[in-house]
Write an enzyme that holds these catalytic residues in place. Structure first.
Site, PDB file in Angstrom:
ATOM      1  N   GLY A  97       2.931   5.146   4.392  1.00  0.00           N
ATOM      2  CA  GLY A  97       2.285   5.846   5.494  1.00  0.00           C
ATOM      3  C   GLY A  97       0.845   5.400   5.618  1.00  0.00           C
ATOM      4  O   GLY A  97       0.268   4.869   4.670  1.00  0.00           O
TER       5      GLY A  97
ATOM      6  N   SER B  88      -3.283   5.525   6.030  1.00  0.00           N
ATOM      7  CA  SER B  88      -4.296   6.178   5.215  1.00  0.00           C
ATOM      8  C   SER B  88      -4.605   7.576   5.750  1.00  0.00           C
ATOM      9  O   SER B  88      -4.808   7.766   6.939  1.00  0.00           O
ATOM     10  CB  SER B  88      -5.573   5.325   5.198  1.00  0.00           C
ATOM     11  OG  SER B  88      -6.564   5.916   4.399  1.00  0.00           O
ATOM     12  N   GLY B  89      -4.617   8.536   4.839  1.00  0.00           N
ATOM     13  CA  GLY B  89      -4.961   9.902   5.210  1.00  0.00           C
ATOM     14  C   GLY B  89      -3.776  10.775   5.578  1.00  0.00           C
ATOM     15  O   GLY B  89      -3.956  11.962   5.874  1.00  0.00           O
ATOM     16  N   VAL B  90      -2.542  10.237   5.527  1.00  0.00           N
ATOM     17  CA  VAL B  90      -1.381  11.031   5.930  1.00  0.00           C
ATOM     18  C   VAL B  90      -0.975  12.025   4.844  1.00  0.00           C
ATOM     19  O   VAL B  90      -0.251  12.987   5.105  1.00  0.00           O
ATOM     20  CB  VAL B  90      -0.198  10.110   6.290  1.00  0.00           C
ATOM     21  CG1 VAL B  90       0.445   9.537   5.038  1.00  0.00           C
ATOM     22  CG2 VAL B  90       0.828  10.826   7.154  1.00  0.00           C
ATOM     23  N   GLY B  91      -1.439  11.806   3.605  1.00  0.00           N
ATOM     24  CA  GLY B  91      -1.162  12.765   2.538  1.00  0.00           C
ATOM     25  C   GLY B  91      -0.262  12.246   1.432  1.00  0.00           C
ATOM     26  O   GLY B  91       0.390  13.027   0.740  1.00  0.00           O
ATOM     27  N   LYS B  92      -0.243  10.927   1.233  1.00  0.00           N
ATOM     28  CA  LYS B  92       0.620  10.349   0.191  1.00  0.00           C
ATOM     29  C   LYS B  92       0.194  10.802  -1.201  1.00  0.00           C
ATOM     30  O   LYS B  92       1.019  11.236  -2.007  1.00  0.00           O
ATOM     31  CB  LYS B  92       0.584   8.817   0.282  1.00  0.00           C
ATOM     32  CG  LYS B  92       1.073   8.255   1.599  1.00  0.00           C
ATOM     33  CD  LYS B  92       1.127   6.742   1.583  1.00  0.00           C
ATOM     34  CE  LYS B  92      -0.263   6.118   1.399  1.00  0.00           C
ATOM     35  NZ  LYS B  92      -1.153   6.398   2.543  1.00  0.00           N
TER      36      LYS B  92
ATOM     37  N   HIS C 139       0.862  -1.188   0.000  1.00  0.00           N
ATOM     38  CA  HIS C 139       0.000   0.000   0.000  1.00  0.00           C
ATOM     39  C   HIS C 139       0.895   1.234   0.000  1.00  0.00           C
ATOM     40  O   HIS C 139       1.729   1.410   0.888  1.00  0.00           O
ATOM     41  CB  HIS C 139      -0.902   0.002   1.237  1.00  0.00           C
ATOM     42  CG  HIS C 139      -1.772   1.222   1.333  1.00  0.00           C
ATOM     43  ND1 HIS C 139      -2.777   1.495   0.434  1.00  0.00           N
ATOM     44  CD2 HIS C 139      -1.768   2.258   2.211  1.00  0.00           C
ATOM     45  CE1 HIS C 139      -3.373   2.631   0.761  1.00  0.00           C
ATOM     46  NE2 HIS C 139      -2.771   3.112   1.837  1.00  0.00           N
TER      47      HIS C 139
ATOM     48  N   ARG D 155      18.455  14.071  12.644  1.00  0.00           N
ATOM     49  CA  ARG D 155      18.708  15.434  12.181  1.00  0.00           C
ATOM     50  C   ARG D 155      20.018  15.557  11.413  1.00  0.00           C
ATOM     51  O   ARG D 155      20.301  16.601  10.830  1.00  0.00           O
ATOM     52  CB  ARG D 155      18.716  16.394  13.382  1.00  0.00           C
ATOM     53  CG  ARG D 155      17.408  16.380  14.154  1.00  0.00           C
ATOM     54  CD  ARG D 155      17.423  17.375  15.295  1.00  0.00           C
ATOM     55  NE  ARG D 155      17.507  18.751  14.826  1.00  0.00           N
ATOM     56  CZ  ARG D 155      17.485  19.817  15.638  1.00  0.00           C
ATOM     57  NH1 ARG D 155      17.397  19.634  16.952  1.00  0.00           N
ATOM     58  NH2 ARG D 155      17.564  21.029  15.153  1.00  0.00           N
TER      59      ARG D 155
ATOM     60  N   GLU E 166      -6.767   8.916  -6.263  1.00  0.00           N
ATOM     61  CA  GLU E 166      -7.893   9.335  -5.417  1.00  0.00           C
ATOM     62  C   GLU E 166      -7.439  10.474  -4.515  1.00  0.00           C
ATOM     63  O   GLU E 166      -6.511  10.329  -3.719  1.00  0.00           O
ATOM     64  CB  GLU E 166      -8.387   8.170  -4.558  1.00  0.00           C
ATOM     65  CG  GLU E 166      -9.527   8.582  -3.621  1.00  0.00           C
ATOM     66  CD  GLU E 166      -9.817   7.539  -2.557  1.00  0.00           C
ATOM     67  OE1 GLU E 166     -10.653   7.827  -1.672  1.00  0.00           O
ATOM     68  OE2 GLU E 166      -9.191   6.465  -2.585  1.00  0.00           O
TER      69      GLU E 166
ATOM     70  N   ASP F  81      -1.869   3.998  -4.652  1.00  0.00           N
ATOM     71  CA  ASP F  81      -2.630   3.164  -3.725  1.00  0.00           C
ATOM     72  C   ASP F  81      -2.079   1.749  -3.591  1.00  0.00           C
ATOM     73  O   ASP F  81      -1.566   1.369  -2.553  1.00  0.00           O
ATOM     74  CB  ASP F  81      -4.115   3.126  -4.108  1.00  0.00           C
ATOM     75  CG  ASP F  81      -4.960   2.584  -2.961  1.00  0.00           C
ATOM     76  OD1 ASP F  81      -4.550   2.757  -1.792  1.00  0.00           O
ATOM     77  OD2 ASP F  81      -6.011   1.987  -3.228  1.00  0.00           O
TER      78      ASP F  81
END
Length: 329
Positions: free
Chosen positions: A162, A164-168, A147, A253, A212, A186
């Site tokens: 990442g 679902s909904g994290v902004g891929k 995915h 970092r 999507e 997707d």
């Protein structure tokens, strides 16, 4: 090995073009087209036709070039049909004649009797062998689906991971807007080719270049941005893990230590990028792609920075700067 049975008919139905085209057609033994091809290697049956069957690779595709065809003509002239019967008694997947060579009448008749498909191509034996090995290496390669979103940025294949909904997809859309290319959204199918190369593509080629976007719906990238904005497949060279910012987590970092994720036995570099409002993810990913290209060329920015700091300390400049700061108070 492929998950489902791959047959001779499937081989004929492959939609291949350019330097991958096999130009095959069936000239005999059509009832045997459902035979399965279970081995990605090929065999030249010269020794078997001479009667030597020890270690005969019966499970492989049998390729007939000029030498083997000339020997078939010799058997025809000598009326040695028993030799061919012994040959066809082995459960081979199929026989392929290169150079558009024609089998003898006895060979055709026995192929029909034993239901062994006989194929023909106008390619040379060397060229056909090279192409069929490439095709088989892709078909029989170990694979899995992941995915995520696969994009090409500055020539580097990057898999965005990442939850679902994290902004891929939104990040990938911005990268396409900036001139980079989408491979799959997707569901990404990963294949391990040659044991050390991961090739990614859309699990469903019909919808792989659709995306999507929540609030917008399904969009067709090739229609919106042109065919230059898409690729059918790309090597996975870097994994970017997008995750929501966690203030309690210590993020890298300096980048002096490279982390890897193993996919199908191949280690792929992976970096974690925390997501929060105000961060420009596409620019960060572009920088990550260019940095990865520099690493492939033998230059590591983080290691060079670390070496410069060590040299600065060793020269005594750090100690003098520290003393000057203390004396100023």
């Amino acid at each position: 090995m492929a998950d489902k049975k791959f047959t001779v008919l499937d081989l004929l139905d492959l939609d291949l073009s350019g330097h991958d085209a096999l130009q095959l057609k069936c000239i005999a033994g059509r009832r045997g087209l459902p035979r399965a091809i279970t081995n990605p290697e090929i065999n030249r049956p010269g020794l078997a036709l001479c009667g030597f069957y020890e270690n005969f690779a019966t499970e492989r595709m049998q390729v007939f070039g000029r030498g083997e065809t000339a020997y078939l003509q010799k058997l025809h002239d000598e009326n040695s049909i028993e030799t061919l019967k012994t040959f066809f008694a082995r459960p081979m997947p199929c026989c392929v004649f290169t150079y558009n060579l024609e089998p003898t009448e006895e060979f055709r008749a026995l192929a029909e009797e034993y239901c062994c498909p006989v194929l023909q191509t106008d390619l040379t034996s060397t060229e056909f062998s090279s192409r069929i090995m490439r095709v088989f290496s892709n078909i029989f390669a170990p694979h899995r689906t992941l995915h995520g979103v696969l994009v090409e940025v500055y020539g580097i294949g990057i898999l965005l991971n990442g939850h679902s909904g994290v902004g891929k997809s939104e990040t990938a859309l911005e990268l396409v807007e900036r001139g980079h290319r989408l491979v799959a959204d997707d569901i990404v199918e990963i294949r391990c080719v040659n044991g050390n190369t991961l090739l990614g593509r859309g699990a469903n080629t019909m919808i792989s270049h659709h995306m999507e976007i929540r609030g917008l719906g399904i969009i067709n990238i090739s229609q919106l941005y042109g065919v230059g904005a898409i690729r059918n497949q790309k090597e996975v060279q870097l994994i970017v893990q997008l995750e929501e910012w966690d203030s309690s987590k210590a993020y890298d970092r300096l980048g002096t230590e490279q982390n890897y994720k193993e996919v199908l036995g191949v280690k792929v570099p992976i970096i974690e990028i925390p997501v929060r409002p105000g961060r420009n993810l596409p620019i960060i990913i572009e920088a990550a792609a260019m940095n990865e290209r520099l690493k492939e060329m033998g230059y590591n920015s983080a290691k060079e920075f670390n070496q410069n700091v060590l040299k600065w300390i060793e020269t005594g400049d750090a100690k003098r700067a520290y003393n000057r700061n203390n004396n100023s108070y």
